[in-house]
Design a protein around this motif. Structure first.
Motif, PDB file in Angstrom:
ATOM      1  N   PRO A  11      59.857  46.373   6.124  1.00 13.30           N
ATOM      2  CA  PRO A  11      61.299  46.185   6.270  1.00 13.30           C
ATOM      3  C   PRO A  11      61.831  45.151   5.283  1.00 13.30           C
ATOM      4  CG  PRO A  11      60.121  45.275   8.165  1.00 13.30           C
ATOM      5  CD  PRO A  11      59.114  45.927   7.287  1.00 13.30           C
ATOM      6  N   SER A  12      62.997  45.432   4.706  1.00 19.07           N
ATOM      7  CA  SER A  12      63.564  44.519   3.714  1.00 19.07           C
ATOM      8  C   SER A  12      63.950  43.177   4.316  1.00 19.07           C
ATOM      9  CB  SER A  12      64.776  45.161   3.038  1.00 19.07           C
ATOM     10  OG  SER A  12      65.759  45.491   3.999  1.00 19.07           O
ATOM     11  N   ASP A  13      64.263  43.151   5.622  1.00 16.29           N
ATOM     12  CA  ASP A  13      64.633  41.895   6.260  1.00 16.29           C
ATOM     13  C   ASP A  13      63.424  41.081   6.721  1.00 16.29           C
ATOM     14  OD1 ASP A  13      64.064  43.763   8.275  1.00 16.29           O
ATOM     15  OD2 ASP A  13      65.431  42.804   9.702  1.00 16.29           O
ATOM     16  N   ARG A  14      62.210  41.654   6.667  1.00 20.04           N
ATOM     17  CA  ARG A  14      60.978  40.949   7.054  1.00 20.04           C
ATOM     18  C   ARG A  14      59.863  41.313   6.087  1.00 20.04           C
ATOM     19  NH1 ARG A  14      59.892  38.597  12.058  1.00 20.04           N
ATOM     20  NH2 ARG A  14      58.234  37.714  10.799  1.00 20.04           N
ATOM     21  N   PRO A  15      59.947  40.873   4.827  1.00 18.89           N
ATOM     22  CA  PRO A  15      58.942  41.256   3.831  1.00 18.89           C
ATOM     23  C   PRO A  15      57.553  40.684   4.090  1.00 18.89           C
ATOM     24  CG  PRO A  15      60.440  39.616   2.934  1.00 18.89           C
ATOM     25  CD  PRO A  15      60.986  40.008   4.277  1.00 18.89           C
ATOM     26  N   ASP A  16      57.427  39.825   5.122  1.00 16.51           N
ATOM     27  CA  ASP A  16      56.120  39.286   5.483  1.00 16.51           C
ATOM     28  C   ASP A  16      55.374  40.197   6.458  1.00 16.51           C
ATOM     29  OD1 ASP A  16      58.109  38.633   7.428  1.00 16.51           O
ATOM     30  OD2 ASP A  16      56.803  37.108   8.288  1.00 16.51           O
ATOM     31  N   LEU A  17      56.053  41.229   6.963  1.00 18.16           N
ATOM     32  CA  LEU A  17      55.453  42.156   7.929  1.00 18.16           C
ATOM     33  C   LEU A  17      55.505  43.575   7.397  1.00 18.16           C
ATOM     34  CD1 LEU A  17      57.006  40.992  11.327  1.00 18.16           C
ATOM     35  CD2 LEU A  17      54.752  40.441  10.410  1.00 18.16           C
ATOM     36  N   ALA A  18      54.505  44.352   7.774  1.00 21.26           N
ATOM     37  CA  ALA A  18      54.499  45.773   7.457  1.00 21.26           C
ATOM     38  C   ALA A  18      54.116  46.536   8.712  1.00 21.26           C
ATOM     39  CB  ALA A  18      53.495  46.077   6.349  1.00 21.26           C
ATOM     40  N   THR A  19      54.715  47.697   8.897  1.00 19.04           N
ATOM     41  CA  THR A  19      54.258  48.594   9.946  1.00 19.04           C
ATOM     42  C   THR A  19      53.101  49.375   9.349  1.00 19.04           C
ATOM     43  OG1 THR A  19      56.471  48.783  10.876  1.00 19.04           O
ATOM     44  CG2 THR A  19      54.886  50.478  11.492  1.00 19.04           C
ATOM     45  N   ASN A  30      50.955  41.187   9.614  1.00 21.69           N
ATOM     46  CA  ASN A  30      51.388  40.162   8.677  1.00 21.69           C
ATOM     47  C   ASN A  30      50.722  40.403   7.327  1.00 21.69           C
ATOM     48  OD1 ASN A  30      51.352  37.594   7.190  1.00 21.69           O
ATOM     49  ND2 ASN A  30      52.352  36.797   9.025  1.00 21.69           N
ATOM     50  N   ILE A  31      51.539  40.508   6.265  1.00 18.96           N
ATOM     51  CA  ILE A  31      51.009  40.764   4.921  1.00 18.96           C
ATOM     52  C   ILE A  31      51.167  39.554   3.999  1.00 18.96           C
ATOM     53  CG2 ILE A  31      51.208  43.276   5.044  1.00 18.96           C
ATOM     54  CD1 ILE A  31      53.853  43.045   3.499  1.00 18.96           C
ATOM     55  N   ASP A  32      51.505  38.397   4.552  1.00 19.10           N
ATOM     56  CA  ASP A  32      51.690  37.188   3.741  1.00 19.10           C
ATOM     57  C   ASP A  32      50.464  36.820   2.920  1.00 19.10           C
ATOM     58  OD1 ASP A  32      54.315  36.434   3.942  1.00 19.10           O
ATOM     59  OD2 ASP A  32      53.992  34.985   5.547  1.00 19.10           O
ATOM     60  N   LEU A  33      49.269  37.079   3.421  1.00 25.99           N
ATOM     61  CA  LEU A  33      48.057  36.719   2.683  1.00 25.99           C
ATOM     62  C   LEU A  33      47.917  37.517   1.394  1.00 25.99           C
ATOM     63  CD1 LEU A  33      45.492  36.392   5.621  1.00 25.99           C
ATOM     64  CD2 LEU A  33      46.648  34.547   4.374  1.00 25.99           C
ATOM     65  N   LEU A  34      48.669  38.594   1.267  1.00 26.83           N
ATOM     66  CA  LEU A  34      48.607  39.440   0.078  1.00 26.83           C
ATOM     67  C   LEU A  34      49.777  39.171  -0.860  1.00 26.83           C
ATOM     68  CD1 LEU A  34      47.507  42.769   1.755  1.00 26.83           C
ATOM     69  CD2 LEU A  34      46.099  40.951   0.806  1.00 26.83           C
ATOM     70  N   PRO A  38      51.626  43.982  -5.279  1.00 24.52           N
ATOM     71  CA  PRO A  38      52.648  44.986  -4.957  1.00 24.52           C
ATOM     72  C   PRO A  38      52.165  45.891  -3.827  1.00 24.52           C
ATOM     73  CG  PRO A  38      51.529  45.545  -7.006  1.00 24.52           C
ATOM     74  CD  PRO A  38      51.008  44.203  -6.579  1.00 24.52           C
ATOM     75  N   LEU A  39      52.943  45.979  -2.773  1.00 24.56           N
ATOM     76  CA  LEU A  39      52.609  46.820  -1.622  1.00 24.56           C
ATOM     77  C   LEU A  39      53.777  47.740  -1.342  1.00 24.56           C
ATOM     78  CD1 LEU A  39      51.116  44.106   0.754  1.00 24.56           C
ATOM     79  CD2 LEU A  39      49.838  45.812  -0.549  1.00 24.56           C
ATOM     80  N   ARG A  40      53.440  48.975  -0.926  1.00 23.11           N
ATOM     81  CA  ARG A  40      54.473  49.946  -0.574  1.00 23.11           C
ATOM     82  C   ARG A  40      53.891  50.941   0.435  1.00 23.11           C
ATOM     83  NH1 ARG A  40      52.446  51.654  -5.564  1.00 23.11           N
ATOM     84  NH2 ARG A  40      51.864  53.838  -5.559  1.00 23.11           N
ATOM     85  N   PRO A  41      54.756  51.694   1.110  1.00 24.33           N
ATOM     86  CA  PRO A  41      54.252  52.717   2.028  1.00 24.33           C
ATOM     87  C   PRO A  41      53.265  53.636   1.317  1.00 24.33           C
ATOM     88  CG  PRO A  41      56.575  52.405   2.376  1.00 24.33           C
ATOM     89  CD  PRO A  41      56.219  51.606   1.134  1.00 24.33           C
ATOM     90  N   GLY A  42      52.184  53.942   2.026  1.00 28.20           N
ATOM     91  CA  GLY A  42      51.110  54.761   1.465  1.00 28.20           C
ATOM     92  C   GLY A  42      49.929  53.937   0.998  1.00 28.20           C
ATOM     93  N   ASP A  43      50.136  52.631   0.769  1.00 19.18           N
ATOM     94  CA  ASP A  43      49.021  51.756   0.402  1.00 19.18           C
ATOM     95  C   ASP A  43      48.154  51.474   1.623  1.00 19.18           C
ATOM     96  OD1 ASP A  43      49.796  51.536  -2.250  1.00 19.18           O
ATOM     97  OD2 ASP A  43      50.844  49.625  -1.959  1.00 19.18           O
ATOM     98  N   TRP A  44      46.895  51.192   1.359  1.00 19.44           N
ATOM     99  CA  TRP A  44      45.935  50.865   2.408  1.00 19.44           C
ATOM    100  C   TRP A  44      45.588  49.387   2.339  1.00 19.44           C
ATOM    101  CZ3 TRP A  44      43.978  54.142   6.132  1.00 19.44           C
ATOM    102  CH2 TRP A  44      44.321  55.491   6.001  1.00 19.44           C
ATOM    103  N   VAL A  45      45.443  48.773   3.531  1.00 16.59           N
ATOM    104  CA  VAL A  45      45.047  47.371   3.621  1.00 16.59           C
ATOM    105  C   VAL A  45      43.934  47.226   4.648  1.00 16.59           C
ATOM    106  CG1 VAL A  45      47.252  46.379   2.873  1.00 16.59           C
ATOM    107  CG2 VAL A  45      46.905  46.902   5.286  1.00 16.59           C
TER     108      VAL A  45
END
Length: 91
Positions: A11-19, A30-34, A38-45
């Motif tokens: 979400p653009s309002d919470r760039p530290d989180l990803a669904t 939480n994606i702050d450690l990364l 560059p991260l986007r939908p379809g990427d794997w973590v």
């Protein structure tokens, strides 16, 4: 133990989180450690208790999922921990 998940939304309002989708379980991670990657939908973590630890490719993710499914209960326990951890549980 970390488990792979596919990013569904950042979400653009919470760039530290990803669904992230992990074997059908959608969860806010939480994606702050990364930061800086560059991260986007379809990427794997690779995820551990609600935090993305590293970005991985799809082949590595599939191999890890196959391994985790093969070890059975430990994988189920990790999925349960994922469901119960972090902000914003999504079933």
């Amino acid at each position: 133990m970390g488990i792979p998940g596919e990013i569904v939304e950042i979400p653009s309002d919470r760039p530290d989180l990803a669904t992230v989708d992990v074997s059908g379980v959608r969860r806010a991670v939480n994606i702050d450690l990364l930061d800086g990657q560059p991260l986007r939908p379809g990427d794997w973590v690779l995820i551990h208790v609600g935090f993305a630890l590293s970005k991985i490719d799809e082949d590595e993710a599939r191999a890890a999922l196959e391994f985790l499914e093969g070890i059975g209960q430990a994988y189920e326990d990790e999925l349960a921990a994922l469901r119960d951890s972090g902000p914003g549980a999504e079933g």
